[in-house]
Scaffold this motif. Sequence first.
Motif: not given
Length: 230
Positions: A92-93, A95-96, A175, A179, A182-183
């Motif tokens: 996930d990180d 991908s972010t 997205y 997510q 988070r970005v």
Amino acid sequence: MRLRPIDLAREHGLSTQAVRNYEESGVLPAAERSPYGYRVYAPRHAAALRTFLALIPAHGHATAGAIMRAVNDGAVQEALRLIDASHGQLADDRSTLEAVEVALRDLAPPGEPEPGVTHIGPLAHRIGIRPATLRKWERAGLIVPRRDRRTGYRVYTAADVRDGLLAHQLRRGGYGLGQIARVLEQVRAAGGTEPLQATLGEWRDRLTARGLAMLAGAAALDAYMGRHCA
């Protein structure tokens, strides 16, 4: 081979109290006791400590401890679940990070002026979405405009406009709102897109280091389980 707490501690520059704490918490298997009540460790305990310390850079202290407790208790499925969750978080990180890189690259063409203070209608028009979408993003915490004290209208600052444009780019990339949130947290923590650009390489290096640490931790755990938990 009989080992003392100091023997385990010296190898890693730890205190004997730390070794005892790891045993009491289940990170190390329970030690035998001498006739005088002193702890007596064996090569299995030394291997468990090495494995735990190898897992920390990969999964963090708390998760590494939970993995070792599960393995020592024979709960292999729980240990694997924890490892899977940690790998999922790394994915996930990563991908972010990739989403941030793509979105920042496409955010604003060179020479475009900095966005200024605006209201919901003009901002929605600029981004190419409906005002209802901006309100949805607000409820999701993506953009939180201030309110004009006199009129109660939403007022979007330059940072809000930037975040709206960035969110739109990420939504176009498929997205989800979680997510994207988070970005945007990363952007705000960096103080904007320009400082964030400068930290992307460091961010990628950290993710690479975690991935490599997971490989090393997995090798150490496999060796420990094969030799001492069969």
